[in-house]
Design a protein around this motif. Sequence first.
Motif, mmCIF file in Angstrom:
data_model
loop_
_atom_site.group_PDB
_atom_site.id
_atom_site.type_symbol
_atom_site.label_atom_id
_atom_site.label_comp_id
_atom_site.label_asym_id
_atom_site.label_seq_id
_atom_site.Cartn_x
_atom_site.Cartn_y
_atom_site.Cartn_z
ATOM 1 N N ARG B 129 0.794 -1.240 0.000
ATOM 2 C CA ARG B 129 0.000 0.000 0.000
ATOM 3 C C ARG B 129 0.818 1.277 0.000
ATOM 4 O O ARG B 129 0.394 2.279 0.543
ATOM 5 N N LYS B 130 2.024 1.230 -0.571
ATOM 6 C CA LYS B 130 2.806 2.450 -0.655
ATOM 7 C C LYS B 130 2.464 3.190 -1.949
ATOM 8 O O LYS B 130 2.545 4.401 -2.017
ATOM 9 N N VAL B 131 2.150 2.438 -2.995
ATOM 10 C CA VAL B 131 1.708 3.068 -4.242
ATOM 11 C C VAL B 131 0.418 2.404 -4.669
ATOM 12 O O VAL B 131 0.109 1.285 -4.264
ATOM 13 N N ARG B 132 -0.369 3.096 -5.489
ATOM 14 C CA ARG B 132 -1.670 2.572 -5.900
ATOM 15 C C ARG B 132 -1.554 1.755 -7.179
ATOM 16 O O ARG B 132 -0.879 2.133 -8.109
ATOM 17 N N MET B 133 -2.201 0.584 -7.181
ATOM 18 C CA MET B 133 -2.215 -0.257 -8.374
ATOM 19 C C MET B 133 -3.331 -1.280 -8.152
ATOM 20 O O MET B 133 -3.399 -1.903 -7.087
ATOM 21 N N GLY B 134 -4.207 -1.407 -9.128
ATOM 22 C CA GLY B 134 -5.322 -2.331 -8.976
ATOM 23 C C GLY B 134 -4.849 -3.777 -8.982
ATOM 24 O O GLY B 134 -3.790 -4.074 -9.524
ATOM 25 N N PRO B 135 -5.654 -4.690 -8.387
ATOM 26 C CA PRO B 135 -5.224 -6.098 -8.334
ATOM 27 C C PRO B 135 -5.027 -6.718 -9.707
ATOM 28 O O PRO B 135 -4.117 -7.527 -9.881
ATOM 29 N N HIS B 136 -5.845 -6.331 -10.680
ATOM 30 C CA HIS B 136 -5.680 -6.943 -12.007
ATOM 31 C C HIS B 136 -4.381 -6.504 -12.659
ATOM 32 O O HIS B 136 -3.667 -7.303 -13.256
#
Lengths: 216, 208
Positions: B129-136
């Motif tokens: 959770r340090k940078v945003r990125m979706g699971p897909h």
Amino acid sequence: MSAVSHPESQFEDLEGLLACPSCDMLLNDRNVAANEIAACPRCHTVIEAPRPLAMTRIIMLSFAALILLFAALFFPFLELQAAGMMRHTTLLDTIAAFSGGLTAPLTLLMGALIVFLPLVRFVSLVYVLAPMAFGWAPLKHAIPVFRLVEALRPWAMIEIFMVGVAVALVKVAGLAHITIGPAFWAFVALVIVTVFKDNFMSRVTVWKTLEARRPS
Amino acid sequence: MENARSQTPVLTAHEAGLIGCTSCGKVHRTGTDRCARCGATLHAPDGKSLQKVWAWLVAGLVVYVPANVYPMLRTTTLGQTTDNTIVGGALDLARHGDYGVALVVFIASIVIPIGKFAAIAYLALAVSRKVRMGPHARHITFVIVEFIGRWSMIDVFVVAILASLVTLDFAATIRPGIAAISFALSVAFTMISALSFDPRLIWDTKYR
């Protein structure tokens, strides 16, 4: 595979469940028929893809790969001609190319990546799957041996070596005349056989079969 | 798949208070150490694997520096010795007009390793959770990194084949340089880093 529908249930019986090895989603386990592909509904990782006679085919392809590997090792691999001089190279020479000086440890690494580890995988696969194909109980230590086969998969780099050969050939092509030896073709066939063999593999199916056939 | 984003409630083995085997998928009660089916060590999807990922990634990065600074190939032509680094070798190929091969070498030994360092680091940060990125997106990144990582080894193989073909009895001699060893180590370390990554963390929405 389908999602588990009653999360409230206490999961008395864990036998009918399967956790996706890739994303941990809890699924209802079922017997997957041949030619069917069972994938995880969340991450779409293929969990099981059994093929008819897959075990027999993997064994046959492993045997073919073993024979081809020996041919590739001992026949001349490439032949270089320049200024009236000739130079034969076998696969073993290629592996030994790093043996002088500080790069010596790379010789071991090369030997492992393109000969030893593939060899271990072929032999181990036959050991694990031959009794399965005949419908017998698994041999002693079949379970740790198959774990080894799976752990070694990323480290057997036969197909990568083949692309390396292609790049090297283009590099030398201007320098000298190159003749391709029988070992080269054996190696090409080996790569194709290996790719086919890995396509027939369905890890979870093998694990399930090993469990079902285990002598109680 | 009828609808990839259909809102089927997803229950993981971890959330159900169970533990799933990452090798064969068998489900066990929490507290079991070894899988009853395949004998693999069972572990909950916690952040512990990330420490290993970072450690191997840093190791790979450290040995990647000498791999680029020191010569990969040492060519002797009629008494004249020239040293080629990885970048120099690719440039030489391009200068001779072999653009296709130059591109393969460049991609395999520069673009893939650096891209892999970045991708693994970004994944590890995204999962914690340090940078945003979706699971897909994370899943696709992981699949690509895992698939492509081994192919960097091409360069080491090319050096070995060249060195065994072009030897002393020719006008030119090619010897492998010390960079070959650090490059091979760098590829191996980043492969271990990617293999230590627990893919279950990609989907775990509760993990911090």
